[in-house]
Every structure is written in structure tokens, then in C-alpha cells.
Write a protein that holds these residues in place. Structure first.
Motif, PDB file in Angstrom:
ATOM      1  N   PHE A   1      48.638  57.809  26.955  1.00 20.86           N
ATOM      2  CA  PHE A   1      49.414  56.912  27.806  1.00 20.86           C
ATOM      3  C   PHE A   1      48.763  56.887  29.187  1.00 20.86           C
ATOM      4  N   ARG A   2      47.737  56.062  29.343  1.00 21.68           N
ATOM      5  CA  ARG A   2      46.902  56.123  30.544  1.00 21.68           C
ATOM      6  C   ARG A   2      46.836  54.790  31.310  1.00 21.68           C
ATOM      7  N   GLY A   3      47.836  53.926  31.155  1.00 26.12           N
ATOM      8  CA  GLY A   3      47.776  52.610  31.784  1.00 26.12           C
ATOM      9  C   GLY A   3      47.565  52.639  33.281  1.00 26.12           C
ATOM     10  N   GLN A   4      48.266  53.541  33.974  1.00 25.92           N
ATOM     11  CA  GLN A   4      48.111  53.636  35.418  1.00 25.92           C
ATOM     12  C   GLN A   4      46.694  54.070  35.791  1.00 25.92           C
ATOM     13  N   LEU A   5      46.139  55.016  35.052  1.00 29.70           N
ATOM     14  CA  LEU A   5      44.765  55.457  35.319  1.00 29.70           C
ATOM     15  C   LEU A   5      43.758  54.357  35.018  1.00 29.70           C
ATOM     16  N   ILE A   6      44.034  53.552  33.980  1.00 23.42           N
ATOM     17  CA  ILE A   6      43.155  52.415  33.667  1.00 23.42           C
ATOM     18  C   ILE A   6      43.141  51.446  34.841  1.00 23.42           C
ATOM     19  N   TRP A   7      44.320  51.122  35.342  1.00 31.02           N
ATOM     20  CA  TRP A   7      44.410  50.208  36.481  1.00 31.02           C
ATOM     21  C   TRP A   7      43.605  50.737  37.663  1.00 31.02           C
ATOM     22  N   GLU A   8      43.790  52.000  38.014  1.00 28.61           N
ATOM     23  CA  GLU A   8      43.109  52.569  39.168  1.00 28.61           C
ATOM     24  C   GLU A   8      41.595  52.604  38.968  1.00 28.61           C
ATOM     25  N   ALA A   9      41.150  52.947  37.768  1.00 27.65           N
ATOM     26  CA  ALA A   9      39.711  53.039  37.504  1.00 27.65           C
ATOM     27  C   ALA A   9      39.056  51.658  37.518  1.00 27.65           C
ATOM     28  N   ILE A  10      39.726  50.657  36.966  1.00 21.83           N
ATOM     29  CA  ILE A  10      39.170  49.303  36.967  1.00 21.83           C
ATOM     30  C   ILE A  10      39.093  48.772  38.396  1.00 21.83           C
ATOM     31  N   MET A  11      40.121  49.046  39.194  1.00 20.81           N
ATOM     32  CA  MET A  11      40.072  48.611  40.596  1.00 20.81           C
ATOM     33  C   MET A  11      38.922  49.294  41.331  1.00 20.81           C
ATOM     34  N   ASP A  12      38.709  50.580  41.085  1.00 19.32           N
ATOM     35  CA  ASP A  12      37.591  51.300  41.707  1.00 19.32           C
ATOM     36  C   ASP A  12      36.264  50.643  41.343  1.00 19.32           C
ATOM     37  N   GLU A  13      36.152  50.244  40.082  1.00 21.36           N
ATOM     38  CA  GLU A  13      34.896  49.641  39.626  1.00 21.36           C
ATOM     39  C   GLU A  13      34.641  48.309  40.321  1.00 21.36           C
ATOM     40  N   PHE A  14      35.675  47.516  40.492  1.00 18.06           N
ATOM     41  CA  PHE A  14      35.477  46.211  41.120  1.00 18.06           C
ATOM     42  C   PHE A  14      35.387  46.292  42.636  1.00 18.06           C
ATOM     43  N   VAL A  15      35.993  47.296  43.214  1.00 16.10           N
ATOM     44  CA  VAL A  15      35.788  47.536  44.639  1.00 16.10           C
ATOM     45  C   VAL A  15      34.305  47.760  44.893  1.00 16.10           C
ATOM     46  N   ALA A  16      33.661  48.523  44.016  1.00 14.36           N
ATOM     47  CA  ALA A  16      32.230  48.794  44.147  1.00 14.36           C
ATOM     48  C   ALA A  16      31.385  47.545  43.888  1.00 14.36           C
ATOM     49  N   LEU A  17      31.923  46.610  43.087  1.00 15.65           N
ATOM     50  CA  LEU A  17      31.189  45.390  42.752  1.00 15.65           C
ATOM     51  C   LEU A  17      31.410  44.275  43.768  1.00 15.65           C
ATOM     52  N   GLY A  18      32.224  44.517  44.790  1.00 15.03           N
ATOM     53  CA  GLY A  18      32.396  43.524  45.839  1.00 15.03           C
ATOM     54  C   GLY A  18      33.826  43.151  46.166  1.00 15.03           C
ATOM     55  N   LEU A  19      34.790  43.591  45.373  1.00 12.75           N
ATOM     56  CA  LEU A  19      36.194  43.267  45.633  1.00 12.75           C
ATOM     57  C   LEU A  19      36.636  43.772  47.007  1.00 12.75           C
ATOM     58  N   ALA A  20      36.023  44.855  47.462  1.00 13.35           N
ATOM     59  CA  ALA A  20      36.398  45.440  48.755  1.00 13.35           C
ATOM     60  C   ALA A  20      36.138  44.483  49.910  1.00 13.35           C
ATOM     61  N   ASN A  21      35.286  43.479  49.690  1.00 11.28           N
ATOM     62  CA  ASN A  21      34.948  42.525  50.745  1.00 11.28           C
ATOM     63  C   ASN A  21      35.553  41.146  50.500  1.00 11.28           C
ATOM     64  N   ALA A  22      36.541  41.080  49.636  1.00  8.11           N
ATOM     65  CA  ALA A  22      37.133  39.789  49.273  1.00  8.11           C
ATOM     66  C   ALA A  22      37.799  39.118  50.469  1.00  8.11           C
ATOM     67  N   LYS A  23      37.552  37.827  50.594  1.00  8.44           N
ATOM     68  CA  LYS A  23      38.224  37.032  51.626  1.00  8.44           C
ATOM     69  C   LYS A  23      39.527  36.451  51.094  1.00  8.44           C
ATOM     70  N   GLN A  24      39.504  36.088  49.805  1.00  2.00           N
ATOM     71  CA  GLN A  24      40.685  35.560  49.135  1.00  2.00           C
ATOM     72  C   GLN A  24      40.770  36.206  47.756  1.00  2.00           C
ATOM     73  N   ALA A  25      41.982  36.514  47.306  1.00  2.00           N
ATOM     74  CA  ALA A  25      42.127  37.147  45.994  1.00  2.00           C
ATOM     75  C   ALA A  25      43.458  36.749  45.373  1.00  2.00           C
ATOM     76  N   LEU A  26      43.423  36.562  44.065  1.00  2.00           N
ATOM     77  CA  LEU A  26      44.629  36.236  43.304  1.00  2.00           C
ATOM     78  C   LEU A  26      44.669  37.134  42.079  1.00  2.00           C
ATOM     79  N   LEU A  27      45.739  37.919  41.957  1.00  2.00           N
ATOM     80  CA  LEU A  27      45.962  38.741  40.775  1.00  2.00           C
ATOM     81  C   LEU A  27      46.944  37.997  39.885  1.00  2.00           C
ATOM     82  N   SER A  28      46.545  37.733  38.646  1.00  2.00           N
ATOM     83  CA  SER A  28      47.408  36.995  37.731  1.00  2.00           C
ATOM     84  C   SER A  28      47.523  37.753  36.416  1.00  2.00           C
ATOM     85  N   GLY A  29      48.510  37.358  35.626  1.00  2.00           N
ATOM     86  CA  GLY A  29      48.690  37.976  34.318  1.00  2.00           C
ATOM     87  C   GLY A  29      49.673  37.169  33.512  1.00  2.00           C
ATOM     88  N   CYS A  30      49.549  37.241  32.191  1.00  6.08           N
ATOM     89  CA  CYS A  30      50.408  36.471  31.308  1.00  6.08           C
ATOM     90  C   CYS A  30      51.241  37.400  30.434  1.00  6.08           C
TER      91      CYS A  30
END
Length: 434
Positions: free
Chosen positions: A187-216
Motif C-alpha cells: 500500500f504505497r500510493g502516497q510514496l508513489i506520488w512523492e517519488a513521481i513528483m521528485d522525478e519530475f521536479v528534477a526534469l524541470g517541474l521545479a521551474n514551471a511557470k504554469q501547471a495543471l494537475l488533472s485526473g479522471c
């Protein structure tokens, strides 16, 4: 300008007779997600090569995006239900969109028992071993300017969903499985969320000017749970908003007077979610407040109308008042239809008789009004939600839905639109399962 529509294929299952289990096998929900239907143009798109250089290729090629498994997932403990590494699909932005980000969380119901989670881990909703290695980015993820004029050149991510608890599962709850003879579940959903965010922060999300989080669907619920934490990892000057598509699940009694959805959510929270942990942010606050009123209220923790009372980030709700999944599983579930008189109505809304239509409309309008939206007057009702102007709602039958979402995000106009009662709007389409 062509019609814009929201369509996304989501897998869901039927309720079980005893614990109303929504397993991950055979999910059959089609909710609307931002998709546009026209002829393809000759515009160009960009694909990232193995050497990480950007290569322009023709739009005639299939717009398929590869699955990427999360780096160091095993070391971080950020794994799917079966222990495999979670995944995502990433397409880099270009030109004016290179510093803008759109992340979409996949939907697919939940598992609320050890048995249903064990079944789920044998599917793509519980294991990356079963995920498609490529998916086509369409709708709000499309790279075609003609289809997706407002977001086509943004960095775009599709986050695969494999924890069964809207990315809120926590390893502290795995002891409940360890004490049984069942195979290991993670049961690791929270850790998955945190790890994926860490990965994208490193890929440039940390410098985002505009961002939209969506989900269905279940991803829409995950969007609400993590909306504020998403904003917190971005620069303070960034424009950040969240979009929940078909994620406003009703807290309403079914046709037999049973609180079917409450019972189900209670089991999900009890099995997977450790709400005391501060890392859960909004959900932690919601559950702690509700449980302070009595443990029997725990089942209300993950209802959207409770969660939004604590969200500070602007949220847009896209939801059908007559969402067929909610009709089939929340309002008129098979388990509560003792004499099978709702069978045809569940399969096709057009086959509901006048009495059934009236019952559904009554439940739907009451639920939306009591939970913060006025279904009848096209304006927000008095709501327990503070700063209600930060929230918007739109029924997906509306002709200009995709434009409405973009108008809301870019502050082009105030969007608080609720469609009229079925069947008054001829643009509405109902699914036929008969």
C-alpha cells in the motif's frame, strides 16, 4: 471551430454483494475527458530520442508515448500493489510551452478488501507488468494545436494508477495483510506520488511557470487529495490549478436506502489509508477532523465534498449529473435492486421510466445542492466551502466544455455552469450497455 469533448476510457468493475468491492478486473466506465474530434492537421510534434535530443517528426505518425518506469522505485519503497515499479508516460513541451506542465492521473476505481486488492495486482491497475508500453496522447494531452490549442505544446504527463487507493495508500497499513495468509500487498500510493513528483521536479517541474494537475474518476479523487501538495512543490509565482474530471462521487443513499458508497469508502480508508500521517496533507486534516466526531464517520474521509473544505488551490469540477457509473454503482446498484426493476434503467438512461427518472433527478439535484453546488439555478449554492469562488463546476454535456476548462484556467471568464436536467439538452449522450 470544432466541437471539443471529454472522453477517457477507464476500467471499473461491479459492486460485490457483501463488501461492495470495486475490483480492478473488467472495469467498464467511459467518462468524458478532454478530447477533440477533427481531421488531423499537418502541424509538427516533438519526440524525445534515446539520446535525449529533440527531433521534429510529422504529425502523420502515431502520437504514441512510451511507458517509463519510476527510477529507484524499489529503493524508495514506491511500488505498485504487487511490488513492481510504477510508471508514467512523459512528453516534453516545446516553444512557448516548454516551461508549462500538465499532469494527468489515470483512473480505475479502488480496492477495499484484501481479496479485491489481490485480484487487482494481476492487472495494469495494480502492476506495471501488465501496463501498455505505449499509449496515445489525445484530448487535453494531444500535441495537435488544432485539437488542443491551449495546452498542445506543454510538458505533459500521464501518471499510471497502480495502488488502488487514489495514490493515498500507506505502508503502515500493510500489517493488516501480514497478519493473514494472503500474498504480500504493498500500500504505497502516497510514496508513489512523492517519488513521481521528485522525478519530475528534477526534469524541470521545479521551474514551471504554469501547471495543471488533472485526473479522471479515481484519478480525479487523487487530484483533490494531492492538489495543495502539488502547488507547494512549485515556485510561489507559478500559476497552479487542479482539474477533477468525473471525480465528484456522491454521498447519497441508494434506491433501497443503503449508504453503499459510504460503506465502500470506509473499507478503502481502513484498509489502505493511514490518515494520521502529516504527509497526506489535505486528506489527513479531513480524516482527523471527521474522526474527532466519531470513528463511525471515518467512511466520509475521502468524499470530495469533505476534501474540498480544506483545499486552498483553485479546482475545477467536471462531472455528469447522470454519470452512468454512479447510477449503476452508487444510486441504483444491483445489490440493492432486489426485484431487478432497475435493470434496464441501469443499462441505458433512455430506458428509465418517468418514476425512475424522477427518483434519479431528485437524488442527483439534492446531492449536488447539499454538497456545495446548486443544480437548478446555474450558480453556486450557499456552501460550507470557504472561498467558493475558487471552485467551478460544469456538467460534461455542455457544448463548450473544453473551452470552459481553458477559460477557467487562463481566467478568461468566470465558469460556473451547470446543465439542465436530463433530457432537456440534446447534446447529452448516454451510454447504452443493453
Amino acid at each position: 471551430m470544432a466541437n471539443l469533448r471529454l472522453i477517457e476510457l477507464i476500467w471499473r468493475s461491479k459492486w460485490g454483494r457483501r463488501d461492495y468491492t470495486i475490483a480492478a478486473i473488467g472495469f467498464t466506465m467511459i467518462s468524458f475527458a478532454l478530447i477533440v474530434s477533427f481531421d488531423s492537421s499537418s502541424s509538427s510534434r516533438i519526440k524525445e530520442s534515446e539520446s535525449n535530443s529533440l527531433i521534429r517528426i510529422n504529425d502523420d505518425d502515431d502520437d504514441l508515448v512510451d511507458l517509463t518506469l519510476l527510477k529507484n522505485a524499489q529503493q524508495k519503497g514506491a511500488v505498485c500493489l504487487d511490488g513492481s515499479s510504477p510508471g508514467y508516460h512523459f512528453q516534453r513541451g516545446f516553444d512557448s510551452g516548454s516551461h508549462n506542465w500538465l499532469l494527468h492521473i489515470e483512473g480505475g476505481g479502488w480496492c477495499n478488501t484484501i481479496e479485491s486488492c489481490s485480484a487487482r495486482k494481476l492487472t495494469a491497475l495494480g502492476s506495471s507488468n501488465y501496463m501498455d508500453r505505449q499509449v496515445r496522447f489525445t484530448g487535453i494531452l494531444s500535441r495537435k494545436a488544432s485539437e488542443n490549442p491551449d495546452f498542445f505544446n506543454w510538458n505533459k504527463v500521464k501518471i499510471r494508477y497502480c495502488d488502488g487507493a487514489s495514490l493515498a495508500g500507506n505502508p503502515a497499513n500493510e500489517l493488516k495483510v501480514a497478519s493473514t495468509d494472503s500474498p504480500k500487498l504493498f500500500f504505497r500510493g502516497q510514496l508513489i506520488w512523492e517519488a513521481i513528483m521528485d522525478e519530475f521536479v528534477a526534469l524541470g517541474l521545479a521551474n514551471a511557470k504554469q501547471a495543471l494537475l488533472s485526473g479522471c474518476s479515481a484519478g480525479g479523487l487523487a487530484t483533490l487529495i494531492h492538489c495543495d501538495s502539488f502547488k507547494e512543490i512549485l515556485p510561489k509565482e507559478s500559476k497552479v490549478k487542479c482539474l477533477s474530471d468525473a471525480g465528484f462521487f456522491l454521498d447519497e443513499k441508494d434506491i433501497s436506502g443503503n449508504n453503499t458508497m459510504r460503506s465502500f469508502y470506509r473499507d478503502v480508508v481502513y484498509l489502505q489509508v493511514s490518515f494520521r500521517l502529516s504527509s497526506l496533507m489535505v486528506l489527513s486534516k479531513v480524516c482527523a477532523r471527521i474522526v474527532s466526531l466519531g470513528w463511525n464517520r471515518l467512511r466520509q474521509c475521502v468524499f470530495p465534498h469533505e476534501i474540498i473544505k480544506n483545499i486552498k488551490t483553485p479546482v475545477f469540477f467536471v462531472n455528469s449529473a447522470y454519470d452512468f457509473w454512479q447510477i449503476q454503482n452508487v444510486l441504483a446498484p444491483h445489490v440493492s435492486d432486489y426485484h431487478n426493476i432497475w435493470h434496464k434503467c441501469r443499462l441505458n438512461l433512455k430506458d428509465c421510466d418517468s418514476n425512475q427518472t424522477q427518483i434519479l433527478h431528485g437524488k442527483v439535484s439534492y446531492s449536488f445542492e447539499s454538497q456545495g453546488f446548486n443544480y437548478k439555478k446555474h450558480v453556486p449554492a450557499k456552501s460550507p466551502v470557504k472561498n467558493i469562488d475558487r471552485f467551478a463546476f460544469c456538467d460534461f454535456c455542455h457544448k463548450t466544455l473544453a473551452e470552459a476548462v481553458a477559460d477557467w484556467y487562463f481566467d478568461r471568464r468566470i465558469v460556473k455552469e451547470i446543465d439542465c436536467a436530463y433530457p432537456c439538452n440534446p447534446t447529452c449522450h448516454n451510454m447504452d450497455f443493453s
